[in-house]
Design a protein around this motif. Sequence first.
Motif, PDB file in Angstrom:
ATOM      1  N   VAL A 130      37.960  52.621  41.249  1.00  0.00           N
ATOM      2  CA  VAL A 130      38.456  51.977  40.023  1.00  0.00           C
ATOM      3  C   VAL A 130      38.380  50.454  40.159  1.00  0.00           C
ATOM      4  CG1 VAL A 130      40.477  51.629  38.550  1.00  0.00           C
ATOM      5  CG2 VAL A 130      39.974  53.907  39.449  1.00  0.00           C
ATOM      6  N   PHE A 131      38.777  49.956  41.336  1.00  0.00           N
ATOM      7  CA  PHE A 131      38.690  48.514  41.587  1.00  0.00           C
ATOM      8  C   PHE A 131      37.250  48.024  41.476  1.00  0.00           C
ATOM      9  CE2 PHE A 131      37.306  45.776  45.177  1.00  0.00           C
ATOM     10  CZ  PHE A 131      37.670  44.552  44.636  1.00  0.00           C
ATOM     11  N   ALA A 132      36.328  48.730  42.113  1.00  0.00           N
ATOM     12  CA  ALA A 132      34.924  48.308  42.108  1.00  0.00           C
ATOM     13  C   ALA A 132      34.353  48.275  40.691  1.00  0.00           C
ATOM     14  CB  ALA A 132      34.097  49.242  42.993  1.00  0.00           C
ATOM     15  N   LEU A 133      34.702  49.289  39.893  1.00  0.00           N
ATOM     16  CA  LEU A 133      34.204  49.339  38.513  1.00  0.00           C
ATOM     17  C   LEU A 133      34.771  48.194  37.676  1.00  0.00           C
ATOM     18  CD1 LEU A 133      34.334  53.193  37.816  1.00  0.00           C
ATOM     19  CD2 LEU A 133      32.289  51.757  38.057  1.00  0.00           C
ATOM     20  N   CYS A 134      36.082  48.027  37.712  1.00  0.00           N
ATOM     21  CA  CYS A 134      36.718  46.971  36.900  1.00  0.00           C
ATOM     22  C   CYS A 134      36.289  45.589  37.363  1.00  0.00           C
ATOM     23  CB  CYS A 134      38.238  47.102  36.979  1.00  0.00           C
ATOM     24  SG  CYS A 134      38.903  48.562  36.174  1.00  0.00           S
ATOM     25  N   TYR A 135      36.325  45.367  38.648  1.00  0.00           N
ATOM     26  CA  TYR A 135      35.995  44.046  39.180  1.00  0.00           C
ATOM     27  C   TYR A 135      34.501  43.754  39.014  1.00  0.00           C
ATOM     28  CZ  TYR A 135      36.216  40.016  42.347  1.00  0.00           C
ATOM     29  OH  TYR A 135      36.163  38.747  42.884  1.00  0.00           O
ATOM     30  N   GLY A 136      33.657  44.756  39.283  1.00  0.00           N
ATOM     31  CA  GLY A 136      32.210  44.563  39.152  1.00  0.00           C
ATOM     32  C   GLY A 136      31.787  44.297  37.719  1.00  0.00           C
ATOM     33  N   LEU A 137      32.272  45.119  36.792  1.00  0.00           N
ATOM     34  CA  LEU A 137      31.934  44.932  35.383  1.00  0.00           C
ATOM     35  C   LEU A 137      32.489  43.616  34.853  1.00  0.00           C
ATOM     36  CD1 LEU A 137      32.483  48.546  33.978  1.00  0.00           C
ATOM     37  CD2 LEU A 137      30.299  47.343  34.242  1.00  0.00           C
ATOM     38  N   GLY A 138      33.720  43.283  35.274  1.00  0.00           N
ATOM     39  CA  GLY A 138      34.331  42.033  34.821  1.00  0.00           C
ATOM     40  C   GLY A 138      33.547  40.822  35.281  1.00  0.00           C
ATOM     41  N   LEU A 139      33.156  40.800  36.541  1.00  0.00           N
ATOM     42  CA  LEU A 139      32.382  39.664  37.054  1.00  0.00           C
ATOM     43  C   LEU A 139      30.995  39.604  36.407  1.00  0.00           C
ATOM     44  CD1 LEU A 139      33.110  39.429  40.897  1.00  0.00           C
ATOM     45  CD2 LEU A 139      33.988  38.004  39.047  1.00  0.00           C
ATOM     46  N   ALA A 140      30.394  40.773  36.214  1.00  0.00           N
ATOM     47  CA  ALA A 140      29.079  40.802  35.563  1.00  0.00           C
ATOM     48  C   ALA A 140      29.156  40.227  34.155  1.00  0.00           C
ATOM     49  CB  ALA A 140      28.549  42.233  35.524  1.00  0.00           C
ATOM     50  N   GLY A 141      30.245  40.556  33.461  1.00  0.00           N
ATOM     51  CA  GLY A 141      30.410  40.036  32.109  1.00  0.00           C
ATOM     52  C   GLY A 141      30.684  38.541  32.071  1.00  0.00           C
ATOM     53  N   LEU A 142      31.274  38.009  33.133  1.00  0.00           N
ATOM     54  CA  LEU A 142      31.592  36.575  33.183  1.00  0.00           C
ATOM     55  C   LEU A 142      30.445  35.730  33.730  1.00  0.00           C
ATOM     56  CD1 LEU A 142      35.263  36.658  34.573  1.00  0.00           C
ATOM     57  CD2 LEU A 142      34.554  36.078  32.238  1.00  0.00           C
ATOM     58  N   TYR A 143      29.509  36.366  34.404  1.00  0.00           N
ATOM     59  CA  TYR A 143      28.451  35.617  35.065  1.00  0.00           C
ATOM     60  C   TYR A 143      27.615  34.842  34.038  1.00  0.00           C
ATOM     61  CZ  TYR A 143      24.549  34.479  38.115  1.00  0.00           C
ATOM     62  OH  TYR A 143      23.593  33.792  38.827  1.00  0.00           O
ATOM     63  N   GLY A 144      27.493  33.554  34.275  1.00  0.00           N
ATOM     64  CA  GLY A 144      26.685  32.688  33.407  1.00  0.00           C
ATOM     65  C   GLY A 144      27.363  32.252  32.134  1.00  0.00           C
ATOM     66  N   ARG A 145      28.604  32.685  31.909  1.00  0.00           N
ATOM     67  CA  ARG A 145      29.317  32.313  30.683  1.00  0.00           C
ATOM     68  C   ARG A 145      30.152  31.055  30.880  1.00  0.00           C
ATOM     69  NH1 ARG A 145      31.623  37.154  26.964  1.00  0.00           N
ATOM     70  NH2 ARG A 145      29.909  38.654  27.179  1.00  0.00           N
ATOM     71  N   ARG A 146      30.232  30.261  29.863  1.00  0.00           N
ATOM     72  CA  ARG A 146      31.157  29.117  29.825  1.00  0.00           C
ATOM     73  C   ARG A 146      32.170  29.405  28.726  1.00  0.00           C
ATOM     74  NH1 ARG A 146      31.265  25.637  33.923  1.00  0.00           N
ATOM     75  NH2 ARG A 146      32.001  24.014  32.491  1.00  0.00           N
ATOM     76  N   LEU A 147      33.380  29.704  29.130  1.00  0.00           N
ATOM     77  CA  LEU A 147      34.414  30.075  28.161  1.00  0.00           C
ATOM     78  C   LEU A 147      35.217  28.859  27.710  1.00  0.00           C
ATOM     79  CD1 LEU A 147      35.698  33.392  29.764  1.00  0.00           C
ATOM     80  CD2 LEU A 147      33.975  33.093  27.975  1.00  0.00           C
ATOM     81  N   TYR A 148      35.955  29.069  26.654  1.00  0.00           N
ATOM     82  CA  TYR A 148      36.768  27.999  26.078  1.00  0.00           C
ATOM     83  C   TYR A 148      37.859  27.572  27.056  1.00  0.00           C
ATOM     84  CZ  TYR A 148      39.942  25.655  22.819  1.00  0.00           C
ATOM     85  OH  TYR A 148      40.755  24.741  22.204  1.00  0.00           O
TER      86      TYR A 148
END
Length: 553
Positions: A130-148
């Motif tokens: 569960v950790f690997a899925l949540c953490y992996g998907l979360g980081l993948a979604g944040l990679y290369g993004r510049r958020l507000y």
Amino acid sequence: MKTMSWLGEGASKVAKAEWPTLLLWSFLLSPLMVRLLADCRCSKTDLLVFYTLAISLLWLVALRFVSANQFKVHVFLLPFYLAASIDLFLVLNFGSRLTAAYLFIGLTNYKEAGDFLVTYWHSIAIVLLVFALCYGLGLAGLYGRRLYKNKAVFCLAVAALFVGYGAYFYKTVKLNSFGKSAVLDLVAKDQSTPMGYLSQIGLTLSLYTESKIYIKQRLESEVKITAISKDAELETLVFVIGESSRPHNWSLFGYHNETTPNLDKASGVFKFNSMCTTAPYTSVAVPSLLSLEPIKNWDLIASTKSLVGIYRAAGYKTYWLSSQEVDSFGGIIPQMAAEAENRQYFERSYDGALISEYEKIIQQGGAQKQAIFIHIKGSHFEYARRYPSEFAKFKPATDSTKDRITADYDNSVLYTDWLLGVLIDQLKASQRKSLLVYASDHGENLLDDNRNLLGHGMGNEYDLSVAAFIWGSDNWSKPQWQKLQKLKGREGQRASISSLPHTLLNISGISMPGYDSTQDLLSNDFVSSRCPHQLASGYVPSFDFDVKRVAAD
């Protein structure tokens, strides 16, 4: 309609932009939320839970707006995610958060890690997945993004954190006075996500550093049992350590309110009308209660194995169940708990939360001898928080503070009586030769006289006098039962809680250095205690008192 449509579009955009962050947040918050949702037997609305949730959200908001590069932020937070994984594992398997209790046990019993991994590897694997899925998907979604990024929101969140922690610290100072104890209490109660893990680690290191010499000595000390009698019949020992429970408010000891209906009618109960503690505070009394050493030899109490370790060395399967939280006021109690092969904590729950685990232990007894040590909250202040609403039998006679406090305290005793009744019934059902020993760590002042004292730590007839008894099953052999009958002759004699370990060695047929027949309630050599105790930092060998039984008018 346009407004609703605009709000819907806005929420959709936020969700689309922030879904990786929300996914990561959900994992970090999962231990707190799972515990909150799953614990159906938790205490009355616990403000500490809401405080923890609010602090957690403020930390997450502050971390969200501290930087536009959230990928780097959450990579930096990897250790906290690993801590959250351990936290989630503990909640799912033991119903407990990752507090100093478990960190302390891990720090002092790391050699048992191999056995632990073998036993729980399935559950560990699921949590890690569960950790690997949540953490992996979360980081993948944040990679290369510049958020507000918003400094104003960040500053507001940090300011709110200062206010939140400050308000709790102010409350702690009012109760404990300003000083190290207030700081440690603030740290102990901080179970927020994710920074609360730092608080628990800090508290663990503080406890470990302060007592590392004793820890080393305890770990290296050996239990030198010289013999175990073949005539010993004890198969299950249950040792219940009460909290702040004085005999003055137990109907078992003559109190006018029927606060102990189960024990009043139970057969096989040997009560002690004049038993006193060795100290009017938990951190000293409990170690003394479980040690063969006299209170004046505190260094030996702190540095040698307790009754828990003795029974383990004698071949008993040992357990430690506790509804108390381990904090800076626990002293060496966590080290004693660590001597048991199996340990489980039920923080911020009614004492009854441990019954299901207790039942499993009793049912799994088989041919293995068992020694189960149970540390409950009993009648710890605030008394009204120690029992479910269905046990609010006693009502205050007037609106006075004394009557209200007395009613709440009486209800807490009623709940303890119910708990003890359940524990005894399970022992009866097991049909094993059993003993249940109950002794409170200390008593309590309840605005009893013109001194208007409330609580404990004073060292008087109210907080040094404790409720205590021994219950025995009815299936012992005749010689052993006759031996237990000697306890009736001790009912009116003055005794100390420090006599109980020596008495139990006799019952269990365990011979070893440190046993003192003058402290053994079953021995003809027993000498009535003058109730020496620790008050403040000094040993007071000459303190004496007359046990009084008072009724709430």
